[in-house]
Design an enzyme around this catalytic site. Structure first.
Site: not given
Length: 286
Positions: A192-194, A198
């Protein structure tokens, strides 16, 4: 850098283990980052803040939920979490390699296609950075979920930095989402926030950290990796597509999936991301 006062004592309480030393690693958003050495030589990574109950709970829930996809899922174990702290294993940094990238592509494909959730969203309140995400569970399909739970809320957060024409352009994407989203896809467990920051490269593999995990569209994770550049992205994508072939036209939909994180950046950091968000909306419309 000195550690925030009280970190040692809280880590000891959470883990039930003596802490020999704590080193500060700086800060990110509202929390501070630390490396703690436990008795016996084990090291852990610590996020700490006066009160981040929702953020730390969401991150811990997301990591555990992603890990439920099965053996080999590239996420760290959650060692402990409460309203002021998140403790994870320390992951030694390593340089990315072609082999590690290909392994990551295969493992990400497995994460996305094994143990799929039944609906979009997640059964916990979400966050991206320290901004809330609406994770309302929904079985109507991804296009409306993405439009209503991601694009619309963050367009409103970002619109003070956008012109009226910019806002209308994003609203056209929202209105046309059913035609822009491509073939229907079942929900996937996604990070979801790749973005590249991250993805932690360590010991011959890549590990996912700092998730905004939810049931979503697997193309979202791939588009996010392309947004700010990820090492060996071509090898990651090739290995992914070989393991779990992507729907025709997925590359054309990258801007659609990048529009939400770009609106997040406009909301967080202001007009410096305005041009990128507007271009993504324009490209999404074709």
């Amino acid at each position: 850098m000195p550690a925030t006062p009280g970190v040692r004592e809280r880590v000891e309480r959470l883990l039930g283990s003596p802490v020999e030393s704590v080193a500060g690693l700086g800060s990110s958003h509202a929390w501070t980052l630390h490396r703690a050495s436990l008795a016996g030589g084990r090291e852990v990574f610590v996020k700490a803040a006066p009160d981040q109950a929702g953020v730390f709970a969401a991150e811990a829930a997301g990591l555990r939920w992603l890990g439920e996809a099965g053996p080999g899922t590239p996420v760290p174990d959650v060692l402990a979490a409460d309203d002021r702290m998140l403790v994870l294993p320390w992951l030694p940094s390593a340089s990315p390699t072609r082999d590690a990238a290909e392994r990551f592509g295969r493992e990400l494909a497995a994460l996305h296609t094994r143990a799929r959730p039944d609906v979009y969203g997640a059964p916990w309140d979400g966050f991206i950075a320290d901004l809330p995400l609406d994770n309302t569970l929904d079985d109507r399909g991804w296009p409306r979920w993405y439009a209503e739970r991601r694009l619309e809320p963050f367009l409103r957060r970002a619109e003070r930095h956008l012109s009226p024409d910019d806002v209308r352009l994003v609203e056209r994407v929202i209105a046309g989402i059913e035609d822009l989203a491509g073939p229907p896809e079942p929900p996937s467990r996604i990070h979801g926030d790749l973005w590249s920051g991250n993805v932690q490269w360590t010991d011959g593999r890549a590990v996912l950290i700092d998730p905004a995990a939810h049931g979503g569209h697997r193309e979202t994770d791939l588009a996010m990796m392309a947004l700010f550049g990820t090492p060996y992205l071509d090898r990651i994508l090739a290995a992914y597509d070989e393991s779990a072939p992507l729907a025709e036209g997925w590359r054309d939909r990258v801007p659609l999936h990048q529009l939400h994180p770009l609106l997040v950046h406009v909301a967080l950091f202001g007009g410096s991301y305005r041009d990128s968000a507007v271009e993504a909306a324009r490209s999404a419309l074709g």
